[in-house]
Write an enzyme that holds these catalytic residues in place. Structure first.
Site, PDB file in Angstrom:
ATOM      1  NE  ARG A  29       2.621  -8.802   4.749  1.00 23.90           N
ATOM      2  CZ  ARG A  29       1.930  -7.710   4.398  1.00 23.90           C
ATOM      3  NH1 ARG A  29       0.632  -7.784   4.125  1.00 23.90           N
ATOM      4  NH2 ARG A  29       2.519  -6.553   4.317  1.00 23.90           N
ATOM      5  CB  ALA A  73      -0.927  -0.023   1.211  1.00 24.93           C
ATOM      6  CD  GLU A  74       2.546   0.736   3.781  1.00 28.77           C
ATOM      7  OE1 GLU A  74       2.924  -0.136   2.968  1.00 28.77           O
ATOM      8  OE2 GLU A  74       1.860   0.472   4.799  1.00 28.77           O
ATOM      9  CE  LYS A 117      -9.785   4.316   1.250  1.00 28.62           C
ATOM     10  NZ  LYS A 117      -8.611   3.410   1.258  1.00 28.62           N
ATOM     11  N   GLY A 141     -15.577   3.214  -2.962  1.00 26.89           N
ATOM     12  CA  GLY A 141     -15.496   2.441  -4.199  1.00 26.89           C
ATOM     13  C   GLY A 141     -16.134   3.172  -5.371  1.00 26.89           C
ATOM     14  CG  ASP A 155      -2.816   1.556  -1.857  1.00 32.05           C
ATOM     15  OD1 ASP A 155      -3.259   1.795  -0.711  1.00 32.05           O
ATOM     16  OD2 ASP A 155      -2.500   0.409  -2.234  1.00 32.05           O
TER      17      ASP A 155
HETATM   18  P1  ADP Z   1     -10.006   0.643  -1.447  1.00 33.48           P
HETATM   19  O1  ADP Z   1      -9.187   0.101  -2.591  1.00 33.48           O
HETATM   20  O2  ADP Z   1      -9.166   1.178  -0.356  1.00 33.48           O
HETATM   21  O3  ADP Z   1     -11.091  -0.278  -0.977  1.00 33.48           O
HETATM   22  P2  ADP Z   1     -12.032   2.100  -2.894  1.00 33.48           P
HETATM   23  O4  ADP Z   1     -12.456   0.829  -3.526  1.00 33.48           O
HETATM   24  O5  ADP Z   1     -13.048   2.845  -2.116  1.00 33.48           O
HETATM   25  O6  ADP Z   1     -10.729   1.940  -2.010  1.00 33.48           O
HETATM   26  O7  ADP Z   1     -11.501   3.010  -4.080  1.00 33.48           O
HETATM   27  C1  ADP Z   1     -10.882   4.253  -3.861  1.00 33.48           C
HETATM   28  C2  ADP Z   1     -11.384   5.242  -4.878  1.00 33.48           C
HETATM   29  O8  ADP Z   1     -11.107   4.775  -6.199  1.00 33.48           O
HETATM   30  C3  ADP Z   1     -12.888   5.474  -4.821  1.00 33.48           C
HETATM   31  O9  ADP Z   1     -13.205   6.473  -3.860  1.00 33.48           O
HETATM   32  C4  ADP Z   1     -13.196   5.873  -6.244  1.00 33.48           C
HETATM   33  O10 ADP Z   1     -12.997   7.258  -6.426  1.00 33.48           O
HETATM   34  C5  ADP Z   1     -12.172   5.093  -7.050  1.00 33.48           C
HETATM   35  N1  ADP Z   1     -12.806   3.846  -7.542  1.00 33.48           N
HETATM   36  C6  ADP Z   1     -12.924   2.665  -6.908  1.00 33.48           C
HETATM   37  N2  ADP Z   1     -13.632   1.775  -7.642  1.00 33.48           N
HETATM   38  C7  ADP Z   1     -13.957   2.417  -8.787  1.00 33.48           C
HETATM   39  C8  ADP Z   1     -14.694   2.057  -9.967  1.00 33.48           C
HETATM   40  N3  ADP Z   1     -15.247   0.846 -10.116  1.00 33.48           N
HETATM   41  N4  ADP Z   1     -14.823   2.984 -10.942  1.00 33.48           N
HETATM   42  C9  ADP Z   1     -14.274   4.206 -10.829  1.00 33.48           C
HETATM   43  N5  ADP Z   1     -13.584   4.620  -9.743  1.00 33.48           N
HETATM   44  C10 ADP Z   1     -13.428   3.745  -8.728  1.00 33.48           C
HETATM   45  O1  KDG Z   2      -3.566  -1.742  -1.178  1.00 28.05           O
HETATM   46  C1  KDG Z   2      -3.257  -2.789  -2.045  1.00 28.05           C
HETATM   47  C2  KDG Z   2      -2.589  -3.787  -1.150  1.00 28.05           C
HETATM   48  O2  KDG Z   2      -3.518  -4.709  -0.702  1.00 28.05           O
HETATM   49  C3  KDG Z   2      -1.452  -4.514  -1.704  1.00 28.05           C
HETATM   50  O3  KDG Z   2      -0.587  -3.747  -2.466  1.00 28.05           O
HETATM   51  C4  KDG Z   2      -0.690  -5.287  -0.668  1.00 28.05           C
HETATM   52  O4  KDG Z   2      -0.028  -3.717   0.998  1.00 28.05           O
HETATM   53  C5  KDG Z   2      -0.589  -4.737   0.710  1.00 28.05           C
HETATM   54  C6  KDG Z   2      -1.164  -5.547   1.775  1.00 28.05           C
HETATM   55  O5  KDG Z   2      -0.487  -5.682   2.777  1.00 28.05           O
HETATM   56  O6  KDG Z   2      -2.279  -6.027   1.630  1.00 28.05           O
END
Ligand code: ADP
Ligand code: KDG
Length: 310
Positions: free
Chosen positions: A102, A33-34, A222, A224, A254
């Site tokens: 890991r 992630a980082e 966030k 999605g 990320d």
């Molecule tokens: P995480 O990966 O941490 O679960 P999210 O799935 O909420 O985070 O995604 C982070 C951001 O990426 C969302 O707030 C949105 O803006 C964008 N995103 C995620 N999924 C989609 C998608 N299917 N289409 C367009 N943008 C997306």
């Molecule tokens: O945020 C995406 C991560 O799930 C991936 O890159 C791996 O950092 C990671 C983890 O520990 O899940």
């Protein structure tokens, strides 16, 4: 000095196109992630440093070379333990299962000395996630020390909750992450992670947000494909997701963080930081891999609905 420092474990990633039990083509890359956030920022032209520990093996060298190749400054220590791995297996159409290899990895040996090296030139922002404190006692101590160092140096702390159920239970995560979130300036979570950032979870998410805004300048949630929301003492800003055909959801969060922090470093208003976050999230989901599809600054306005850069 870098504008952003981030500290964590980067892993070798194996992406399987089918069922691994019967052997299937696999592609090798790096994940974490980082470092995903660091690459996103570097591609947008920001000075960013990633600090972590890698193994004295091919995967460790792949991580260092890839990050350097992406323009990320690295402050990496190499040790004899193996570099950790993450294995992604596709379950069509978009479900993905994750396995970690890991335990006792090099990355989990992160400790206080790594923090001192990483923070030697104070950045504007320190970015941490709730993954690192789950890796080992020394990694948890490193995260705490990084926050101590940042507060001495007047560096803003950004914490992405990033709950990983493969590493710990929600109760364990909350007990560790909530006290860290209580010291962060910017807290990023998905809807279902918000309750892990506060000591006493409430059924009303607004209660948690208000608690966090007692000290934080912003809480970002966030959602999605439903976009994201930023809460501050001045009110709330919502942004929609950018419409794009999504083929790989991993790394969207990320990417969002990289876009948001980039906007912050550029001094943009909150709504534009959120829009840049959503745009980077769209780039991430439109391409295979955690970070491979992230844009250069000149690509920012060029993503079409099919997910192609025009
Ligand atoms: P995480 O990966 O941490 O679960 P999210 O799935 O909420 O985070 O995604 C982070 C951001 O990426 C969302 O707030 C949105 O803006 C964008 N995103 C995620 N999924 C989609 C998608 N299917 N289409 C367009 N943008 C997306
Ligand atoms: O945020 C995406 C991560 O799930 C991936 O890159 C791996 O950092 C990671 C983890 O520990 O899940």
């Amino acid at each position: 000095a870098p504008e952003v420092v981030t500290i964590g474990e980067t892993l070798a990633s194996l992406r399987a196109s089918g069922d691994l039990r019967v052997a299937t083509p696999v592609s090798l890359s790096i994940a974490g992630a980082e470092s995903n956030v660091a690459i996103g920022l570097a591609r947008l032209g920001h000075a960013v440093r990633w600090a972590g520990v890698v193994g004295d093996d091919a995967f460790g060298r792949l991580i260092t070379r890839t990050l350097r190749g992406e323009g990320v400054q690295t402050s990496s220590r190499t040790i004899a333990s193996p570099t950790g791995m993450i294995v992604f297996t596709a379950r069509p159409p978009t479900a993905i299962t994750v396995d970690y290899h890991r335990r006792a990895s090099a990355g989990s040996a992160l400790d206080l000395a790594d923090v001192e090296a990483a923070m030697a030139d104070p950045p504007r922002i320190l970015h941490l996630t709730g993954i690192t404190p789950a890796l080992s006692p020394s990694a948890l101590a490193a995260v705490r020390a990084a926050i101590d160092r940042a507060s001495e140096q007047g560096v803003q702390v950004c914490l992405d909750v990033n709950y990983r159920s493969r590493l710990w239970s929600r109760a364990e995560a909350r007990a560790t992450i909530a006290p860290l979130a209580a010291r962060a300036d910017l807290i990023i979570a998905s809807d279902d992670e918000l309750g892990l950032a506060v000591d006493v979870p409430s059924t009303d998410p607004r209660t948690g947000i208000d608690t966090l805004l007692g000290h934080a300048t912003a809480v970002i949630v966030k959602r999605g494909s439903h976009g994201a929301a930023a809460y501050t003492r001045a009110g709330e800003v919502q942004v929609d997701a950018v419409a794009v055909s999504a083929i790989d959801p991993v790394g969207a969060g990320d990417a969002f963080v990289a876009g948001f922090l980039s906007g912050t470093l550029d001094g943009l208003p909150l709504v534009e930081c959120m829009q840049r976050g959503a745009l980077l999230g769209a780039f991430a989901v439109a391409s295979i891999g955690d970070w491979e599809g992230l844009p250069l600054r000149t690509d920012l306005g060029r993503l079409d609905e099919e997910g192609v850069i025009r």
